[in-house]
Design an enzyme around this catalytic site. Structure first.
Site, PDB file in Angstrom:
ATOM      1  N   SER A 187       0.797  -1.228   0.000  1.00 54.76           N
ATOM      2  CA  SER A 187       0.000   0.000   0.000  1.00 54.76           C
ATOM      3  C   SER A 187       0.831   1.281   0.000  1.00 54.76           C
ATOM      4  CB  SER A 187      -0.953  -0.003   1.198  1.00 54.76           C
ATOM      5  OG  SER A 187      -0.252  -0.223   2.395  1.00 54.76           O
ATOM      6  N   HIS A 215      -5.384  -3.774  -2.176  1.00 51.72           N
ATOM      7  CA  HIS A 215      -5.179  -2.761  -3.210  1.00 51.72           C
ATOM      8  C   HIS A 215      -5.218  -3.346  -4.625  1.00 51.72           C
ATOM      9  CE1 HIS A 215      -4.491   1.052  -1.190  1.00 51.72           C
ATOM     10  NE2 HIS A 215      -3.910   0.368  -0.221  1.00 51.72           N
ATOM     11  N   LYS A 246     -12.052  -0.240  -0.909  1.00 50.09           N
ATOM     12  CA  LYS A 246     -11.218   0.578  -1.794  1.00 50.09           C
ATOM     13  C   LYS A 246     -11.887   0.663  -3.159  1.00 50.09           C
ATOM     14  CE  LYS A 246      -7.269   0.197   1.155  1.00 50.09           C
ATOM     15  NZ  LYS A 246      -6.441  -0.794   1.833  1.00 50.09           N
TER      16      LYS A 246
HETATM   17  C1  LIG Z   1      -6.487  -0.949   3.312  1.00 45.10           C
HETATM   18  C2  LIG Z   1      -5.846  -2.261   3.546  1.00 45.10           C
HETATM   19  C3  LIG Z   1      -6.435  -3.191   4.402  1.00 45.10           C
HETATM   20  C4  LIG Z   1      -7.645  -2.861   5.218  1.00 45.10           C
HETATM   21  O1  LIG Z   1      -8.806  -2.825   4.457  1.00 45.10           O
HETATM   22  P1  LIG Z   1     -10.101  -2.051   5.040  1.00 45.10           P
HETATM   23  O2  LIG Z   1     -11.221  -2.662   4.300  1.00 45.10           O
HETATM   24  O3  LIG Z   1      -9.891  -0.590   4.767  1.00 45.10           O
HETATM   25  O4  LIG Z   1     -10.146  -2.340   6.506  1.00 45.10           O
HETATM   26  C5  LIG Z   1      -5.836  -4.440   4.532  1.00 45.10           C
HETATM   27  N1  LIG Z   1      -4.704  -4.746   3.846  1.00 45.10           N
HETATM   28  C6  LIG Z   1      -4.101  -3.867   3.028  1.00 45.10           C
HETATM   29  C7  LIG Z   1      -2.856  -4.256   2.302  1.00 45.10           C
HETATM   30  C8  LIG Z   1      -4.648  -2.590   2.860  1.00 45.10           C
HETATM   31  O5  LIG Z   1      -4.033  -1.716   2.072  1.00 45.10           O
END
Ligand SMILES: *Cc1c(COP(=O)(O)O)cnc(C)c1O
Length: 404
Positions: A187, A215, A246
């Protein structure tokens, strides 16, 4: 009522915040006044938004909005219980079936967030006799899940398959179960995990293979099926995590895998057992989002077209967008690395004044000396908006001595 004056037992927190202020890395939350879009209003100022994870522009898609409203009218605003008591609605099951079909796996379980999916799954499937072989840049929710499981954690150097294999070899005679785990897309740097090599290593040592595709969901693979599809390692990843927060545009996380894995998580994953399920509107929104992934592939094409253009232009301006002492991004996440935390925060603030929302990220979210602003492309940015954003980035970058 007592009249003695009480000293504030939380004053140590104030001290720590004062330290951050002295270091220049304290932040205020920026408040969005309208919708999460390519151009929107934060703190009363209209800006080009380079900070959201809204890759495909689905947060405001008319079909998703309609689905949420319709479900609210039909089923109300809340589920009223955890899934295992009385909070499993028909629409929750429909979403899980839809995702399982999309990912071509036996079964799927939806959690309240991607964070809950990772933390809840890792901590449920492993115990203190077991081992986790984890990339050093894996997401915080994986690290927390690993800690909660009480398994022994063996970290391997970022994307270093040979080091992961060494770690596996070092415990090959130990009786515990072994789990190899990597983000699909990282990320903070936007690079892609080396899934084929990690799958080989996991298979060689009989380890469980798990990938967090937060992502990559909606971004990589056919119609956004994620890194497993991107690398064609179908059937080799036992536990596939994705997010609905996302690119999908709403909220939630999911785990895909065998029927027995999902049934086990229904019985043992603590966020599933002890935290209330999604409102029906969220489930309905996500169902509509998977239809959009199938029906409007042009969104993903546009996302990648924007990504290629923006990355190329950032490089031409002379920004450090990764690749020397830092991983090189291969996705719509492009960091602009500036080094010092204070400078990253100042860069972000001055960009905002100029008309760009791009968040500064410093230690401990990234390593000391690798502070950055992170930019994220979406399918809905127009060429004009990107050209304007690039001019502003260049102007502020020059003013702060980040580029010549
Ligand atoms: C954003 C993210 C999460 C968490 O996801 P949410 O649905 O926002 O809780 C988990 N793993 C990675 C790699 C992320 O970038």
């Amino acid at each position: 009522m007592s009249t003695t004056t009480r000293t504030n037992p939380l004053s140590y927190l104030t001290d720590q915040m004062n330290e951050l202020k002295a270091k220049g890395t304290h932040f205020r939350l920026r408040v969005l006044e309208d919708e999460q879009e390519a151009v929107c209003t934060f703190d009363g100022k209209k800006v080009i938004n380079l900070a959201s994870n809204n890759y495909l522009g689905l947060t405001t898609h008319p079909k998703l909005r309609e689905a949420a409203l319709e479900a609210t009218k039909k089923y109300g605003v809340g589920s009223g219980a955890v899934r295992t008591i009385a909070g499993t609605m028909r629409i929750h099951m429909e979403l899980e079936e839809k995702i399982a079909r999309f990912k071509n796996v036996e079964a799927c379980v939806v959690f309240q967030s991607g964070f809950a999916a990772n933390a809840g799954t890792v901590s449920a499937i492993l115990g203190k006799e077991d081992f986790i072989i984890s990339d050093e840049l894996n997401h915080a929710s994986i690290i927390d899940g690993a800690r909660l499981s009480r398994a022994k954690i063996l970290v391997f150097r970022h994307k270093d398959v040979a080091h992961a294999e060494e770690q596996l070899a070092s415990i090959k005679d130990q009786p515990g179960k072994k789990l190899v785990i990597s983000d699909g897309v990282f990320s903070m740097d936007g690079d892609i995990g080396p899934l084929p090599g990690l799958c080989d290593a996991a298979e060689k040592y009989g380890a469980i293979m798990m990938v967090d595709d937060a992502h990559s969901s909606g971004v990589l693979g056919r119609n956004g099926r994620g890194t497993i599809d991107h690398f064609n390692v179908h059937g080799r990843v036992d536990v596939q995590v994705g997010t609905l927060s996302k690119a999908i545009g709403a909220l939630g996380g999911y785990v895909c895998g065998s029927k027995d894995l999902i049934d086990f998580l229904y019985h043992r994953a603590r966020p599933f057992l002890f935290s209330t399920s999604h409102p029906p509107s969220v489930a309905a929104t996500c169902i509509a989002a998977f239809d959009v992934l199938e029906q409007e592939p042009e969104r993903i094409e546009k996302l990648w077209e924007n990504t290629r253009f923006f990355k190329k232009e950032l490089g031409l301006i002379g920004f450090n967008i990764g690749g020397q002492n830092t991983p090189a991004s291969e996705t719509p996440i492009t960091p602009i690395i500036v080094g010092e935390g204070r400078l990253a925060m100042q860069f972000s603030r001055e960009l905002f004044d100029e008309g760009i929302m791009a968040t500064g990220i410093a230690f401990p979210t990234v390593a000391e000396g690798k502070a950055r602003i992170r930019t994220i492309m979406t399918a809905t940015h127009t060429h004009d908006q990107l050209t304007q954003a690039l001019q502003m980035l260049k102007r502020v970058g020059k003013r702060l001595g980040i580029v010549n």
